[in-house]
Design an enzyme around this catalytic site. Sequence first.
Site, PDB file in Angstrom:
ATOM      1  N   HIS A  98     -28.617  41.908  -6.038  1.00  0.00           N
ATOM      2  CA  HIS A  98     -27.119  42.296  -6.391  1.00  0.00           C
ATOM      3  C   HIS A  98     -27.394  43.848  -5.763  1.00  0.00           C
ATOM      4  O   HIS A  98     -26.363  44.328  -5.234  1.00  0.00           O
ATOM      5  CB  HIS A  98     -26.628  42.330  -7.622  1.00  0.00           C
ATOM      6  CG  HIS A  98     -26.366  40.914  -8.203  1.00  0.00           C
ATOM      7  ND1 HIS A  98     -26.914  40.305  -9.316  1.00  0.00           N
ATOM      8  CD2 HIS A  98     -25.514  39.840  -7.791  1.00  0.00           C
ATOM      9  CE1 HIS A  98     -26.777  39.033  -9.563  1.00  0.00           C
ATOM     10  NE2 HIS A  98     -25.615  38.999  -8.600  1.00  0.00           N
ATOM     11  N   LYS A 129     -28.741  34.449   0.094  1.00  0.00           N
ATOM     12  CA  LYS A 129     -29.375  33.642  -0.960  1.00  0.00           C
ATOM     13  C   LYS A 129     -28.281  32.397  -0.855  1.00  0.00           C
ATOM     14  O   LYS A 129     -28.613  31.324  -1.242  1.00  0.00           O
ATOM     15  CB  LYS A 129     -29.491  34.273  -2.123  1.00  0.00           C
ATOM     16  CG  LYS A 129     -29.245  33.645  -3.405  1.00  0.00           C
ATOM     17  CD  LYS A 129     -30.733  32.977  -3.788  1.00  0.00           C
ATOM     18  CE  LYS A 129     -30.598  32.326  -5.096  1.00  0.00           C
ATOM     19  NZ  LYS A 129     -29.201  31.728  -5.634  1.00  0.00           N
ATOM     20  N   SER A 147     -32.323  35.642  -8.822  1.00  0.00           N
ATOM     21  CA  SER A 147     -31.187  34.813  -9.256  1.00  0.00           C
ATOM     22  C   SER A 147     -30.900  35.075 -10.620  1.00  0.00           C
ATOM     23  O   SER A 147     -31.787  35.196 -11.531  1.00  0.00           O
ATOM     24  CB  SER A 147     -31.140  33.247  -9.073  1.00  0.00           C
ATOM     25  OG  SER A 147     -29.947  32.515  -9.602  1.00  0.00           O
TER      26      SER A 147
HETATM   27  P1  AMP Z   1     -23.743  35.962  -7.817  1.00  0.00           P
HETATM   28  O1  AMP Z   1     -23.674  36.972  -8.978  1.00  0.00           O
HETATM   29  O2  AMP Z   1     -24.819  35.035  -8.259  1.00  0.00           O
HETATM   30  O3  AMP Z   1     -22.475  35.384  -7.714  1.00  0.00           O
HETATM   31  O4  AMP Z   1     -24.203  36.653  -6.479  1.00  0.00           O
HETATM   32  C1  AMP Z   1     -23.356  37.779  -6.123  1.00  0.00           C
HETATM   33  C2  AMP Z   1     -23.669  38.031  -4.758  1.00  0.00           C
HETATM   34  O5  AMP Z   1     -25.151  38.409  -4.759  1.00  0.00           O
HETATM   35  C3  AMP Z   1     -23.588  36.836  -3.864  1.00  0.00           C
HETATM   36  O6  AMP Z   1     -23.043  37.370  -2.335  1.00  0.00           O
HETATM   37  C4  AMP Z   1     -24.904  36.399  -3.736  1.00  0.00           C
HETATM   38  O7  AMP Z   1     -25.339  35.712  -2.393  1.00  0.00           O
HETATM   39  C5  AMP Z   1     -25.624  37.637  -3.698  1.00  0.00           C
HETATM   40  N1  AMP Z   1     -27.262  37.473  -4.356  1.00  0.00           N
HETATM   41  C6  AMP Z   1     -27.779  36.913  -5.326  1.00  0.00           C
HETATM   42  N2  AMP Z   1     -28.839  36.846  -5.335  1.00  0.00           N
HETATM   43  C7  AMP Z   1     -29.302  37.334  -4.289  1.00  0.00           C
HETATM   44  C8  AMP Z   1     -30.739  37.578  -3.780  1.00  0.00           C
HETATM   45  N3  AMP Z   1     -31.743  37.250  -4.436  1.00  0.00           N
HETATM   46  N4  AMP Z   1     -30.580  38.562  -2.708  1.00  0.00           N
HETATM   47  C9  AMP Z   1     -29.768  39.064  -2.043  1.00  0.00           C
HETATM   48  N5  AMP Z   1     -28.301  38.539  -2.406  1.00  0.00           N
HETATM   49  C10 AMP Z   1     -28.138  37.738  -3.589  1.00  0.00           C
END
Ligand code: AMP
Length: 295
Positions: A52, A164, A200
Amino acid sequence: MADKAYLCTPKKTVKLQVFSEISALRSFLAPLRSPSRPIGLVPTMGALHAGHLALIAQSKQHNPLTVASIFVNPTQFNNAADLEKYPRMPEADTAMLQAAGCDVLFCPSVAEMYPVPSALTMDFGNLNRILEGEFRPGHFSGVGLVVAKLFNIVQPARAYFGQKDFQQLMVIRQLVSELCIPVEVMAVPTLREPDGLAMSSRNLRLTPAERAKAPVFYETLQYAQAAIKTKKPWSEIRQEAAMKVAATGFRLEYLALATQPNFQLTENVTDSQPKVLLIAGYAGNVRLIDNLIIE
Ligand code: AMP
């Protein structure tokens, strides 16, 4: 690589402004937004990690003002237990955003975002029917709905999403294109742990034993990429991948190959069209996804 025209000069760290109400955030942002002062938006569901923060860092490079949102969006969860168990750590997240130099945090309640249950659904066609669309019915409708709301609330010039969640990125691009939303969608490469596991928020739910074996999903993607280069038939690659994952006691939900940029499933390992490998599976009760753009 960032376009030089976007690059902003570093500025002094200021205190993170936190908003939970749409009206207060809108009033705060209105006088700050202008064509020469674009806003970057980073939508998240919290439990923040370095992946993030990579999105925040990109936005800070390109825009003088960065807004992060944290909202565990119920309409994108097709599984009630997954929603309930989704990690929530607001204090740690706020501290991370402050340390990262993020300007604004928007963390609304469910009632603020959905004062009445939403009747609107979104169908992204092919994307709704394959892979994440197939295995998580309603997921992309919820994603599209909440991202459209966030775009309307924040009115960013650019929004940052991780590769991701590759299929989600395609969904956002389709949303922006079909609804003529004036937001530039920026893709950020996946950040990984040293052993290859894609970062993640869900990794927090893995037991130590599951965490130790979790890199198998990335290893399987790497194995499949190498096998494609030898032109091994896709059916054999798929079968060997399933055995690799099964050997850890985990369950493979899918390993798929999709063409780029039109995202059609394919089994053709011999043509020269750009492709991406995508994987999803369960480490115990925790569903993990990953992907690899074939070089
Ligand atoms: P989330 O909180 O899982 O909904 O993710 C929020 C944003 O962060 C989304 O655009 C995801 O694709 C991105 N994101 C999550 N994990 C990663 C990662 N390991 N590398 C890059 N971006 C990520």
